[in-house]
Design a protein around this motif. Structure first.
Motif: not given
Length: 288
Positions: A98-112
């Motif tokens: 998990s990226c832990g970036c914003l308010q969601g469950s986004e995975r670390v990847g090219a987008g983040s």
């Protein structure tokens, strides 16, 4: 050209404030995301998680006020640089976290990575606008810049996306022969889980209950020992397969997700199973 530095400062301030508020709402979840990067000793994780949230709030406040924008810019540059280093480390090690970036469950990847890199550029640019007084039109410019950043990140994420789901009839691959788990039967349920996933914790007892009807194998991208210890803490002793690319190998979008195969490994049914009723629906689709 420098007139855009004030909107850049406001855009970065808004993103930092939004991110900090989301993390404060689920500080335990953010701490789990930080731990998932496996860069810190366990005792440092909650300290660093709180420090990041505090730095984001301070950075947002400094960037919002013209006299302190230089300091806010410097703090934001440090934050985004640290985030990029952490995400790059995760990708180099082939981890799916998990990226832990914003308010969601986004995975670390090219987008983040793209979003964080663009925010770093805006943070650098923001430092040039310390002498520019606030004007309402700057808010419009900030919204435009934020839209460009998030739009570019979404586009890159879509272009980099793996197949959205397994394909019915295609052979299922987890690095181990599926027949090893079939036990002579004609169905096996593979449940993708992660120690960082709150819904997975809720579904673990459901998977254990299903194991009385069909062999159930848990699949995770974490280290085997760490995941096994996590499962032991939840009282779960189901078979476990781990590997850094077990999600990507079959295009599984994220946990909790379940795939039912026949004894030879051909996919019969699959879906996200974050609730018991979805798991029941999956079993029905597979004739169980």
């Amino acid at each position: 050209m420098l007139s855009w530095s004030a909107p850049a400062a406001l855009a970065v301030a808004g993103v930092l404030a939004f991110a900090a508020v989301g993390k404060l709402r689920d500080l335990a979840g953010f701490s789990e995301a930080v731990a998932g990067y496996r860069l810190l000793a366990g005792g440092l994780v909650p300290v660093v998680a709180r420090a990041v949230v505090g730095a984001e709030l301070v950075g947002a406040a400094l960037l919002a006020a013209p006299p302190t924008r230089v300091w806010g810019s410097a703090l934001a540059v440090v934050l985004f640089s640290a985030f990029l280093i952490g995400m790059g480390s995760v990708l180099r090690r082939g981890m799916r976290v998990s990226c832990g970036c914003l308010q969601g469950s986004e995975r670390v990847g090219a987008g983040s990575l793209t979003r964080t890199g663009l925010l770093l550029v805006l943070a650098l640019f923001a430092g040039f606008g310390a002498d520019l007084p606030f004007e309402p039109v700057q808010l419009l410019g900030a919204a435009l810049l934020a839209g460009v950043v998030f739009g570019a990140a979404a586009l890159v994420s879509r272009l980099d996306a793996q197949p959205s789901a397994p394909v019915v009839g295609r052979r299922f691959e987890i690095g181990t022969d599926v027949s090893d788990f079939a036990g002579g039967g004609d169905r096996v349920l593979f449940a993708y889980i992660s120690p960082l996933c709150g819904a997975c914790r809720v579904m673990l007892p459901e998977f254990r209950a299903v194991a009385g009807r069909v062999p159930v194998v848990l699949v995770s991208s974490g280290e085997f020992g760490e995941v096994r210890d996590y499962l032991g803490g939840q009282g779960i002793e189901l078979p476990l397969v781990t590997g850094p690319d077990v999600f990507e190998a079959n295009g599984v979008p994220g946990p909790p997700y379940a795939v039912v195969t026949d004894g030879s490994g051909a996919v019969l049914a699959h879906r996200g199973v974050d609730r018991p009723d979805k798991l029941a629906a999956l079993l029905g689709e597979a004739g169980l």
